[in-house]
Design an enzyme around this catalytic site. Sequence first.
Site, PDB file in Angstrom:
ATOM      1  N   LYS A 239       0.843  -1.202   0.000  1.00 46.15           N
ATOM      2  CA  LYS A 239       0.000   0.000   0.000  1.00 46.15           C
ATOM      3  C   LYS A 239       0.878   1.252   0.000  1.00 46.15           C
ATOM      4  O   LYS A 239       2.099   1.169   0.173  1.00 46.15           O
ATOM      5  CB  LYS A 239      -0.919  -0.015   1.223  1.00 46.15           C
ATOM      6  CG  LYS A 239      -0.182   0.024   2.562  1.00 46.15           C
ATOM      7  CD  LYS A 239      -1.158  -0.066   3.711  1.00 46.15           C
ATOM      8  CE  LYS A 239      -0.404  -0.033   5.055  1.00 46.15           C
ATOM      9  NZ  LYS A 239      -1.308  -0.068   6.216  1.00 46.15           N
TER      10      LYS A 239
ATOM     11  N   TYR B 191      13.527  31.302   6.874  1.00 43.29           N
ATOM     12  CA  TYR B 191      12.277  32.026   7.124  1.00 43.29           C
ATOM     13  C   TYR B 191      12.150  32.427   8.580  1.00 43.29           C
ATOM     14  O   TYR B 191      12.367  31.628   9.488  1.00 43.29           O
ATOM     15  CB  TYR B 191      11.080  31.150   6.739  1.00 43.29           C
ATOM     16  CG  TYR B 191      10.815  31.094   5.256  1.00 43.29           C
ATOM     17  CD1 TYR B 191      10.455  32.230   4.538  1.00 43.29           C
ATOM     18  CD2 TYR B 191      10.921  29.893   4.565  1.00 43.29           C
ATOM     19  CE1 TYR B 191      10.212  32.180   3.173  1.00 43.29           C
ATOM     20  CE2 TYR B 191      10.679  29.820   3.201  1.00 43.29           C
ATOM     21  CZ  TYR B 191      10.325  30.978   2.509  1.00 43.29           C
ATOM     22  OH  TYR B 191      10.089  30.921   1.155  1.00 43.29           O
TER      23      TYR B 191
END
Length: 375
Positions: free
Chosen positions: A42, A263
């Site tokens: 998966k 940032y």
Amino acid sequence: MSVESPESGAYGATLTIDLDALVSNWRLLGKRAGTEAGAVVKADAYGIGIEPAVTALSRAGCRNFFVAHLSEGIRARKVAPGATVYILNGLLPGSGGIYAEHELSPVLGSHEELLEWASFRQTGAKVRPAALHVDTAMNRLGLWPGEGLNLAREKSGTLAAADIGLLMSHFASSEDEADPANARQIAAFAEIAAVFPELPASLLNSSGHFLKDCPSYQLTRPGYALYGGNPTPGRPNPMQPVIGLEATIIQTREVEDGTQVGYNGRWTAKGKRKLATICLGYADGYPRNGSWTDTITGGSALVAGVACPFVGSVSMDLIIIDVTDAPAGAAQRGASVTLIGGPLDLESVGAGAKTIGYEILTSLGRRYERRYLGG
């Protein structure tokens, strides 16, 4: 054999995937269990790609695959036409025709699903046998153990009409060998399996292979361990690494003491430092929680074998690393640094990003150059 993109060199980072290691891990787990091992593929085979993973495992002899969604099952079926492909998330309303068209097997975990599947089969649709999921602890999907016992006592009706070919449950805490929940689940599933003696059963996930006094039954369902994740946290990893991740330095600079970086200036240089910016960020699947600030530690990269911490925030496309301690000449424009590999295994990378190795694997981005080895 190494398979590279025709645009090799057009990417800022390279993900190397060793399919031979994947197959070796699958064989090791099957040998350890002493029974047949399936494979959980998966989430795009935990990020490495359903098609190459299923192809390699099929060639090695794997006959049972488990995915979460129908769309994943369709992809697996295309490259493994003879395998049994189970859909773990169960039967969505009205989806029976898709199961029939692609010869997929739903994992049924409720009376509603059982009734719908039995009704669909009675239309004469040609379908493969389904799996029956009994919940022994997770409280997520599956029938209550008492419901499973009641179904077994029926010996006809809905259960017979549903044509069940596998009985399964799922561990909640198997990575923690000391958790008493494991023994409770083992006992609960044993009681259910005993009243379905005609059905093959499946209980072991990756870590379940390493639990003491746990029956292997007829089929196991390893996932994370196949891809190199450690199924025995706190102990040496018995699995071979399957992936490696490297990124390219695109710029270096020296900054003075007190310089704020990234940032919002959340990291401040303490003394003169040499920094390098690499072509990789959270858009590539590296969690933003790997950021370093003045008060919080985060992830790191290996530069010529030396661990160099991230500095400032992990941004969308870039990460800044402090390469002051790297060997002279190692950190320069165009050089590669390691994000996953060697001592930076999935567990340590996950810890540095304040998450788990599973999330690191399943978040692997689509902007990497992907190099497949072996298989």
